[in-house]
Write a protein that holds these residues in place. Structure first.
Motif, short mmCIF file in Angstrom:
data_model
loop_
_atom_site.label_atom_id
_atom_site.label_comp_id
_atom_site.label_asym_id
_atom_site.label_seq_id
_atom_site.Cartn_x
_atom_site.Cartn_y
_atom_site.Cartn_z
N GLU A 58 0.82 -1.20 0.00
CA GLU A 58 0.00 0.00 0.00
C GLU A 58 0.86 1.26 0.00
OE1 GLU A 58 -3.44 2.14 2.75
OE2 GLU A 58 -1.84 0.94 3.64
N ASP A 61 2.50 1.67 -3.49
CA ASP A 61 1.53 2.15 -4.47
C ASP A 61 1.15 3.61 -4.22
OD1 ASP A 61 1.52 -0.29 -5.70
OD2 ASP A 61 -0.37 -0.98 -4.81
N CYS A 62 1.08 3.99 -2.94
CA CYS A 62 0.73 5.37 -2.59
C CYS A 62 1.79 6.34 -3.11
CB CYS A 62 0.57 5.50 -1.08
SG CYS A 62 0.05 7.14 -0.52
N HIS A 63 3.06 6.02 -2.89
CA HIS A 63 4.14 6.89 -3.35
C HIS A 63 4.19 6.94 -4.88
CE1 HIS A 63 5.89 7.97 0.49
NE2 HIS A 63 5.85 6.70 0.88
N ARG A 66 1.21 9.04 -6.06
CA ARG A 66 1.44 10.48 -5.81
C ARG A 66 2.44 11.03 -6.82
NH1 ARG A 66 0.80 14.44 -2.19
NH2 ARG A 66 -0.53 13.16 -0.89
N ARG A 122 -5.49 6.79 -9.79
CA ARG A 122 -6.11 6.48 -8.49
C ARG A 122 -6.74 5.09 -8.49
NH1 ARG A 122 -8.23 11.87 -5.44
NH2 ARG A 122 -6.34 13.09 -5.81
N TYR A 125 -3.36 2.58 -8.61
CA TYR A 125 -2.54 2.58 -7.40
C TYR A 125 -3.36 2.67 -6.12
CZ TYR A 125 1.29 3.45 -10.66
OH TYR A 125 2.20 3.35 -11.69
N PHE A 127 -4.87 5.17 -4.93
CA PHE A 127 -4.42 6.41 -4.32
C PHE A 127 -5.54 7.43 -4.37
CE2 PHE A 127 -2.47 10.66 -4.99
CZ PHE A 127 -1.86 10.81 -3.76
N GLN A 130 -4.20 10.91 -0.27
CA GLN A 130 -3.86 10.92 1.14
C GLN A 130 -2.35 11.12 1.35
OE1 GLN A 130 -4.74 8.30 -0.62
NE2 GLN A 130 -3.67 6.43 0.00
N CYS A 132 0.94 9.81 2.32
CA CYS A 132 1.47 8.44 2.33
C CYS A 132 2.23 8.11 3.60
CB CYS A 132 2.37 8.22 1.11
SG CYS A 132 1.54 8.46 -0.47
N SER A 136 -2.96 5.24 6.39
CA SER A 136 -2.88 3.85 5.93
C SER A 136 -4.23 3.18 6.09
CB SER A 136 -1.81 3.08 6.71
OG SER A 136 -1.81 1.71 6.34
#
Length: 352
Positions: A58, A61-63, A66, A122, A125, A127, A130, A132, A136
């Motif tokens: 997670e 994928d968030c980074h 973004r 989004r 990923y 996303f 939020q 990162c 979480s």
């Protein structure tokens, strides 16, 4: 009356002081407690396991999401600034400049393309803009709520494992957890049902119960009088009759709780949950009651999920409370269904 009550008091004291009684009571208590502990340990272990499997993926994928979104924003800014500067600069001639209609069309196309790219990022990923480093979906309270939606078969669908390992573990976890929870639910519903029948017979039906006690005392008095006056042969006959009558009385002591009382208990639990979650989540009371019913009945649409506010400092406590409310509520709901089933069986047998 005192002489009649003394033998009954002696029987009750002897029962409470007997080793067999306490042995059975201890076995009964620890059997239910051990099952509850098994479900609790299984849920906590599952939360840690899914957090271990999914949290790293997670964050990664968030980074990446973004970074891709920021790159698209920079690209859009560059295109817009370059286009606007070119159109308003003195270097470009009037023939090379776009009129207002063409300019609006080009800008609208760029914005539409940017929107589609953001939606794709989004979705790919997972996303949603939020932070990162602090946010979480796989924090321990949320992971705990997730595993409980697995073995209770509620399945909100607000989060789901994205790794192959997490999906395989989810299958195995549900295969073991669902039968374990059903066994826990069956045992707890029977215990709560027996407790509720006892309370109903002693509190709601207090006068009916007192009448039965008086009737039993009168029968015992008549039996003792006959024992004193009749012969030994007749005494044995009376004793046999008394034994049969006691069996009949034991059968009559099985209480059936009316449907109205059962529905009142379940409705009160829903109302209490609605008031609490309405205060916790700032939901309308009707929406909170709707959430409680949809959750406890294991329908689980997922349109309302507690503890999803990012800026809520008490979200952890609210999620843990939601898990406890869910466990207790499903046991109460199973008890209510059992009690209602008994009444419906009696009605069905009486009619047919």
């Amino acid at each position: 009356m005192n002489e009649q009550s003394e033998p009954e008091d002696q029987k009750a004291k002897s029962m409470l002081t007997s080793k067999d009684f306490w042995k059975k009571a201890t076995t009964f208590f620890f059997a239910r407690l051990s099952l509850l502990l098994m479900v609790g340990i299984y849920a906590v272990a599952g939360a840690f396991l899914f957090r271990l499997l999914e949290e790293h993926k997670e964050a990664k994928d968030c980074h990446e999401g973004r970074g891709a979104e920021l790159a698209n924003i920079v690209n859009l800014k560059s295109n817009l600034l370059t286009y606007i500067q070119y159109n308003i600069s003195s270097v470009s001639t009037d023939n090379n400049k776009d009129n207002e209609t063409v300019a609006n069309t080009k800008i609208e196309n760029w914005l539409t393309e940017f929107r589609d790219q953001v939606l794709e990022i989004r979705s790919t990923y997972r996303f949603s803009g939020q932070d990162c480093s602090t946010s979480s979906q796989w924090s321990f309270p949320r992971a705990l709520l997730f595993v409980m939606t697995i073995f209770t078969t509620i399945g909100y669908g607000h989060i789901a494992p994205s790794t192959s390992e997490g999906q395989i573990v989810c299958i195995c976890y549900a295969t073991i957890g669902i039968p374990l929870f059903l066994m826990f639910l069956s045992r707890m519903s029977s215990v709560l049902g027996d407790m509720f029948r006892f309370l109903y017979s002693r509190v709601c039906c207090f006068f009916c119960y007192r009448r039965k006690i008086k009737k039993k005392e009168e029968q015992n008095k008549m039996a003792r009088t006959e024992e004193e006056t009749e012969s030994n042969e007749n005494k044995s006959k009376v004793q046999v009759i008394d034994d049969d009558e006691m069996k009949d009385e034991d059968e009559e002591e099985k209480v059936t709780v009316p449907l109205t009382i059962t529905m009142i208990v379940f409705t009160l639990y829903i109302i209490i949950g609605a008031l609490i979650f309405s205060n916790f989540e700032d939901w309308p009371v009707v929406a909170a009651g709707y959430f409680c019913f949809i959750t406890l009945s294991t329908i689980g649409f997922g349109d309302y999920v507690p503890g999803q506010k990012e800026d809520d400092r008490n979200s952890t406590l609210k999620l843990i409370f939601g898990c406890i409310y869910l466990l207790i509520g499903m046991a109460i709901l199973a008890m209510c269904f059992d009690l209602m089933q008994e009444v419906l069986f009696l009605i069905f047998n009486f009619c047919f």
